[in-house]
Design a protein around this motif. Structure first.
Motif, PDB file in Angstrom:
ATOM      1  N   ALA A  20       7.189  24.948  29.209  1.00 61.11           N
ATOM      2  CA  ALA A  20       7.099  25.354  27.757  1.00 61.11           C
ATOM      3  C   ALA A  20       5.676  25.666  27.551  1.00 61.11           C
ATOM      4  O   ALA A  20       5.366  26.762  26.668  1.00 61.11           O
ATOM      5  CB  ALA A  20       7.716  24.371  27.033  1.00 61.11           C
ATOM      6  N   LEU A  21       4.739  25.079  28.168  1.00 58.01           N
ATOM      7  CA  LEU A  21       3.177  25.322  27.786  1.00 58.01           C
ATOM      8  C   LEU A  21       2.756  26.657  28.046  1.00 58.01           C
ATOM      9  O   LEU A  21       2.401  27.454  27.689  1.00 58.01           O
ATOM     10  CB  LEU A  21       2.143  24.310  28.425  1.00 58.01           C
ATOM     11  CG  LEU A  21       2.205  22.900  27.525  1.00 58.01           C
ATOM     12  CD1 LEU A  21       3.385  22.229  27.105  1.00 58.01           C
ATOM     13  CD2 LEU A  21       1.078  22.124  28.253  1.00 58.01           C
ATOM     14  N   TRP A  22       3.292  26.888  29.609  1.00 54.56           N
ATOM     15  CA  TRP A  22       2.974  28.490  29.948  1.00 54.56           C
ATOM     16  C   TRP A  22       3.545  29.452  29.231  1.00 54.56           C
ATOM     17  O   TRP A  22       3.012  30.528  29.003  1.00 54.56           O
ATOM     18  CB  TRP A  22       3.680  28.312  31.460  1.00 54.56           C
ATOM     19  CG  TRP A  22       3.581  29.641  32.370  1.00 54.56           C
ATOM     20  CD1 TRP A  22       2.395  30.213  33.069  1.00 54.56           C
ATOM     21  CD2 TRP A  22       4.641  30.771  32.236  1.00 54.56           C
ATOM     22  NE1 TRP A  22       2.878  31.464  33.438  1.00 54.56           N
ATOM     23  CE2 TRP A  22       3.801  31.686  33.011  1.00 54.56           C
ATOM     24  CE3 TRP A  22       5.720  31.092  31.849  1.00 54.56           C
ATOM     25  CZ2 TRP A  22       4.486  33.042  33.208  1.00 54.56           C
ATOM     26  CZ3 TRP A  22       6.345  32.228  31.861  1.00 54.56           C
ATOM     27  CH2 TRP A  22       5.838  33.123  32.585  1.00 54.56           C
ATOM     28  N   ARG A  23       4.836  29.179  28.696  1.00 55.32           N
ATOM     29  CA  ARG A  23       5.542  30.012  27.762  1.00 55.32           C
ATOM     30  C   ARG A  23       4.549  30.290  26.642  1.00 55.32           C
ATOM     31  O   ARG A  23       4.458  31.443  26.153  1.00 55.32           O
ATOM     32  CB  ARG A  23       6.820  29.699  27.474  1.00 55.32           C
ATOM     33  CG  ARG A  23       7.762  30.772  26.573  1.00 55.32           C
ATOM     34  CD  ARG A  23       9.046  30.398  26.080  1.00 55.32           C
ATOM     35  NE  ARG A  23       8.913  29.208  25.539  1.00 55.32           N
ATOM     36  CZ  ARG A  23       8.367  28.891  24.276  1.00 55.32           C
ATOM     37  NH1 ARG A  23       7.866  29.900  23.592  1.00 55.32           N
ATOM     38  NH2 ARG A  23       8.486  27.593  23.725  1.00 55.32           N
ATOM     39  N   GLU A  56      12.130  18.278  16.202  1.00 57.09           N
ATOM     40  CA  GLU A  56      13.081  17.284  16.152  1.00 57.09           C
ATOM     41  C   GLU A  56      14.028  17.086  17.440  1.00 57.09           C
ATOM     42  O   GLU A  56      14.734  16.256  17.486  1.00 57.09           O
ATOM     43  CB  GLU A  56      13.836  17.492  14.947  1.00 57.09           C
ATOM     44  CG  GLU A  56      14.769  18.844  14.734  1.00 57.09           C
ATOM     45  CD  GLU A  56      14.060  19.986  14.484  1.00 57.09           C
ATOM     46  OE1 GLU A  56      14.581  21.174  14.655  1.00 57.09           O
ATOM     47  OE2 GLU A  56      12.722  20.019  14.094  1.00 57.09           O
ATOM     48  N   ARG A  57      14.298  18.134  18.304  1.00 54.79           N
ATOM     49  CA  ARG A  57      14.987  18.237  19.397  1.00 54.79           C
ATOM     50  C   ARG A  57      14.096  17.577  20.819  1.00 54.79           C
ATOM     51  O   ARG A  57      14.666  17.631  21.711  1.00 54.79           O
ATOM     52  CB  ARG A  57      15.575  19.514  19.777  1.00 54.79           C
ATOM     53  CG  ARG A  57      16.748  19.814  18.741  1.00 54.79           C
ATOM     54  CD  ARG A  57      17.084  21.278  19.114  1.00 54.79           C
ATOM     55  NE  ARG A  57      16.121  22.486  19.631  1.00 54.79           N
ATOM     56  CZ  ARG A  57      15.333  23.245  18.830  1.00 54.79           C
ATOM     57  NH1 ARG A  57      15.384  23.166  17.413  1.00 54.79           N
ATOM     58  NH2 ARG A  57      14.669  23.985  19.542  1.00 54.79           N
ATOM     59  N   GLY A  58      12.827  17.507  20.364  1.00 54.72           N
ATOM     60  CA  GLY A  58      12.062  16.923  21.335  1.00 54.72           C
ATOM     61  C   GLY A  58      11.509  18.251  22.461  1.00 54.72           C
ATOM     62  O   GLY A  58      10.834  18.117  23.333  1.00 54.72           O
ATOM     63  N   GLU A  59      11.423  19.396  21.794  1.00 57.43           N
ATOM     64  CA  GLU A  59      11.015  20.430  22.514  1.00 57.43           C
ATOM     65  C   GLU A  59       9.587  20.886  22.199  1.00 57.43           C
ATOM     66  O   GLU A  59       9.251  20.747  20.839  1.00 57.43           O
ATOM     67  CB  GLU A  59      11.933  21.664  22.292  1.00 57.43           C
ATOM     68  CG  GLU A  59      13.395  21.576  22.655  1.00 57.43           C
ATOM     69  CD  GLU A  59      13.456  21.533  24.255  1.00 57.43           C
ATOM     70  OE1 GLU A  59      12.845  22.326  25.011  1.00 57.43           O
ATOM     71  OE2 GLU A  59      14.463  20.545  24.495  1.00 57.43           O
ATOM     72  N   PRO A  60       9.005  21.066  23.077  1.00 59.84           N
ATOM     73  CA  PRO A  60       7.330  21.483  22.909  1.00 59.84           C
ATOM     74  C   PRO A  60       7.327  22.834  21.897  1.00 59.84           C
ATOM     75  O   PRO A  60       7.749  23.810  22.124  1.00 59.84           O
ATOM     76  CB  PRO A  60       6.663  21.705  24.177  1.00 59.84           C
ATOM     77  CG  PRO A  60       7.513  21.226  25.271  1.00 59.84           C
ATOM     78  CD  PRO A  60       8.963  20.980  24.615  1.00 59.84           C
ATOM     79  N   VAL A  61       6.478  22.579  20.820  1.00 57.38           N
ATOM     80  CA  VAL A  61       6.403  23.773  20.073  1.00 57.38           C
ATOM     81  C   VAL A  61       4.904  23.992  19.835  1.00 57.38           C
ATOM     82  O   VAL A  61       4.428  24.814  19.291  1.00 57.38           O
ATOM     83  CB  VAL A  61       6.884  23.521  18.555  1.00 57.38           C
ATOM     84  CG1 VAL A  61       8.322  23.532  18.874  1.00 57.38           C
ATOM     85  CG2 VAL A  61       6.460  22.236  18.001  1.00 57.38           C
ATOM     86  N   GLY A  62       3.891  23.178  20.427  1.00 55.37           N
ATOM     87  CA  GLY A  62       2.562  23.514  20.467  1.00 55.37           C
ATOM     88  C   GLY A  62       1.832  22.580  21.532  1.00 55.37           C
ATOM     89  O   GLY A  62       2.384  21.511  21.936  1.00 55.37           O
ATOM     90  N   VAL A  83       0.333  27.470  19.804  1.00 53.87           N
ATOM     91  CA  VAL A  83       1.404  26.857  18.585  1.00 53.87           C
ATOM     92  C   VAL A  83       2.383  28.229  18.939  1.00 53.87           C
ATOM     93  O   VAL A  83       2.119  29.262  18.668  1.00 53.87           O
ATOM     94  CB  VAL A  83       0.760  26.781  17.345  1.00 53.87           C
ATOM     95  CG1 VAL A  83       2.313  26.546  16.506  1.00 53.87           C
ATOM     96  CG2 VAL A  83       0.097  25.579  17.096  1.00 53.87           C
ATOM     97  N   ASP A  84       3.831  27.781  19.037  1.00 53.58           N
ATOM     98  CA  ASP A  84       4.923  28.619  19.061  1.00 53.58           C
ATOM     99  C   ASP A  84       4.795  29.494  17.746  1.00 53.58           C
ATOM    100  O   ASP A  84       4.559  29.074  16.853  1.00 53.58           O
ATOM    101  CB  ASP A  84       6.173  27.711  19.183  1.00 53.58           C
ATOM    102  CG  ASP A  84       7.322  28.681  19.388  1.00 53.58           C
ATOM    103  OD1 ASP A  84       7.939  29.133  18.350  1.00 53.58           O
ATOM    104  OD2 ASP A  84       7.614  29.251  20.382  1.00 53.58           O
TER     105      ASP A  84
END
Length: 172
Positions: A20-23, A56-62, A83-84
């Motif tokens: 997710a960080l790479w994306r 809220e789902r625990g997914e990285p957004v930043g 940041v996404d």
């Protein structure tokens, strides 16, 4: 933290967050994209000096990645901030940076934060300028790596932002 950030959790990244960080770095279109492998290693080896924001789902957004400089243990070098797109414009990057510095300061006697920014990266320039202002710190800029030092084609210079001494009191 603003109301828009209230549903987000900021903590350390885990190896499972590397993709997710790479994306996010790739989607930013302004960061130098490292290999996906490097983000996995970063989440393993530098989790203590990095931060991730989760929805809220625990997914990285930043995220913010950084490390304490081996030759200057009072200095946190911030490597990347992203940041996404769906979460931009809400102060999340500032909350991540403040949270990371607070957490790192609790373990290291930080006096300085450094980062490099390429000219024209207005979002990063504003983020670190406002960080210095919030913490009553001086901000110095100088070219760290001239464009001619990069062997892989055209690259803008990397300007070092040195912020300190910090007037930072970690939250209780």
């Amino acid at each position: 933290m603003t109301a828009a950030q209230a549903d987000l959790q900021i903590d350390r990244p885990s190896v499972a967050d590397g993709a997710a960080l790479w994306r996010m770095a790739k989607d930013s279109k302004v960061l130098d994209l490292n290999s996906s492998y490097s983000y996995l290693l970063w989440c393993r080896d530098f989790a203590a000096t990095s931060a991730v924001a989760r929805d809220e789902r625990g997914e990285p957004v930043g995220f913010v990645t950084g490390y304490v400089r081996p030759d200057r243990p009072d200095t946190l070098l911030v490597w990347q901030v992203a940041v996404d797109a769906a979460h931009r414009g809400r102060g999340l990057a500032a909350a991540l940076l403040d949270g990371l510095v607070a957490r790192t300061s609790a373990q290291h006697a930080l006096t300085t934060v450094e980062t490099t920014i390429t000219p024209g990266n207005t979002a990063s320039e504003r983020l670190f300028t406002s960080f210095a202002g919030r913490h009553g710190a001086r901000l110095e800029r100088e070219v760290l790596f001239d464009a001619g030092l990069f062997p892989d084609g055209p690259h803008d210079p990397e300007v070092l932002y040195r912020i300190g001494p910090l007037s930072f009191t970690p939250s209780a």
